[in-house]
Write a protein that holds these residues in place. Structure first.
Motif, short mmCIF file in Angstrom:
data_model
loop_
_atom_site.label_atom_id
_atom_site.label_comp_id
_atom_site.label_asym_id
_atom_site.label_seq_id
_atom_site.Cartn_x
_atom_site.Cartn_y
_atom_site.Cartn_z
N LEU B 152 0.89 -1.28 -0.02
CA LEU B 152 0.06 -0.05 -0.04
C LEU B 152 0.72 1.17 -0.12
O LEU B 152 0.68 2.14 0.67
N GLU B 178 -7.45 2.25 -0.32
CA GLU B 178 -7.43 1.75 0.99
C GLU B 178 -7.92 0.87 1.66
O GLU B 178 -7.40 -0.15 2.26
N SER B 179 -9.41 0.76 1.40
CA SER B 179 -10.00 -0.33 2.23
C SER B 179 -9.83 -1.70 1.37
O SER B 179 -9.55 -2.57 2.11
#
Lengths: 307, 307
Positions: B152, B178-179
């Protein structure tokens, strides 16, 4: 930004010299102001003609490469054809059109190679990719290298892409490909002032075929007989090279760029590889190879397969 | 067109699996209908999550590679990480983001490498260069690999380009980086069902540091202690690996992807290299390396420099 050394292979040909200059131009346009072209040897007659025609100065000769220097390699990747000290340099980029051999880095890098006839064809794509305009002078240099490497599109190494790119470049440089190309290639065939030792080193590549250490040198000419009038002296030079550098086979190809043939001289203790590879019997250490003009596609791989 | 085998490295990670699938998609769009993705090993948990999420089938396993097969390598170039028989294959293309080592071809080829965090970032450029549209499903696969390789965007291997490309891909795939990314990474940290032997082989690379033969394996986790609860069994597995495969050093890195640290186990007769490289003293064969998450940038080159 630290200084970046850009250079092609030893015994530089037109592609190695112009690609260094063109890459310097591209790097500067992309903001690397410290990029500078160098050369690893003497400028040949053909390249001299090109540089004069487009009024471009030859790159400086690279004297020595300090440890951890930033370098960009064009038109080669094999360390044995590169600058002394290359193994300890920091290789940032490679732009090349050869097979990958004897090349290793400890860090990831930018490496682009394509199976095309000339480095400049790939550099053209990099200009396009980066949306950088090509000036007429730069286009002239690029075009010249494509003509040189593909022998005016006649070599089997020439791809459709090389030819298309050359046409685009000719428009920008405002030259007629055929007439300019023939003049340029002929300029390169003026071999009169070279000693036999120089002749066999003008464009010479080290390779391996099985366990045999092989050297393949090539010169272009408009008249094979003219080059071989001093055959005995050339053979002496080759035999000396073999002894000094420990080769099992030396192939000296004299390529007729008008008729697209080559006459070769083969010496060493493994000339059997040549006889098997081309299905010929050497006479006076020589063989005529009809249609053979490309060391990269028609000589070196055939030797490797038959060792 | 003859069949073309596309595959990533042994012990495949998400980048190797998805890059094969994405390259197959690109080759087909460019007219190579016989291109097909393969894999050289078991699909890991993270990749399984990705394939399920985007409803894509895993590539078939490559059973054997016949001589002269046409191949395209993605996400690796080192023959020792590639398929059995790779040295006798006909390598058409390589798309990679690693250093170049133990790689050699007898013919020129298409080779593109860039010092970016993920193979998919380069594949994105190839879609752009060839003006081929990226479908949402393909964009999802590409994005997943970038998230995986860069943890990430937290890994030092992550470049600006990786992040920019990921954002473009997220739009096409219609996912929240992100999620989705956190869920995907967490799925990969489920190491419960692996035996110690499997754990140390999940993502393992062979390398050399000076004269030492080195193996560096890595697993990602949200909880280091959880992985090392069977430390003794893991050490036995590592010692067996060292004996069977003749290594001087085995480094097993357990990387905490939440806090960006690694705990390493180092075994073999050259653990001195680790102690020197990271300026640590191993206790119970272990050392904690704050901020270290990238094998490629923060472990292997440091071992090489200190051997």
């Amino acid at each position: 930004m630290e200084k970046t050394f850009i250079f092609g292979h030893k015994n530089p040909d037109t592609d190695s010299i112009t690609s260094s200059l063109v890459m310097e131009n591209l790097e500067k346009k992309l903001g690397n102001g410290e990029a500078k072209a160098y050369r690893l040897g003497k400028i040949n007659k053909e390249t001299e003609y090109v540089l004069n025609y487009f009024k471009v100065q030859a790159p400086e000769i690279l004297e020595n490469l300090e440890e951890k220097s930033n370098v960009i390699l064009v038109d080669h990747n094999n360390f044995s054809e590169s600058a002394e000290g290359i193994a300890k340099a920091n290789i940032l980029k490679v732009v090349d059109h050869h097979c990958i051999a004897n090349f290793e880095t400890s860090s990831p890098l930018f490496y682009i190679a394509e199976p095309v006839g000339c480095t400049e064809t790939i550099l053209y794509e990099l200009y396009m990719m980066n949306k950088v305009e090509i000036e007429p002078k730069i286009a002239g240099l690029m075009l010249s290298a494509i003509i040189s490497d593909t022998l005016l599109f006649k070599s089997p190494t020439c791809t459709k892409k090389d030819e298309e790119v050359a046409k685009e470049l000719a428009k920008i440089a405002n030259v007629d490909i055929e007439s300019y190309g023939m003049e340029m290639l002929k300029a390169g065939t003026d071999l009169n002032e070279f000693t036999p030792e120089e002749l066999i080193n003008l464009d010479s590549k080290e390779s391996e075929a099985g366990s045999a250490k092989v050297q393949v040198a090539q010169v272009n000419t408009a008249c094979i007989e003219e080059v071989l009038k001093d055959k005995e002296k050339i053979e002496n030079a080759i035999n000396n090279f073999i002894k000094t550098n420990g080769r099992n086979l030396f192939v000296f190809a004299v390529t007729d760029i008008i008729n697209s043939n080559s006459q070769i001289i083969a010496l060493g203790d493994r000339t059997d590889i040549v006889e098997k590879a081309f299905n010929v019997t050497l006479k006076d250490n020589m063989a005529f190879l009809p249609g053979v003009v490309s060391r990269k596609k028609q000589i070196i791989p055939v030797l490797k397969e038959n060792a």
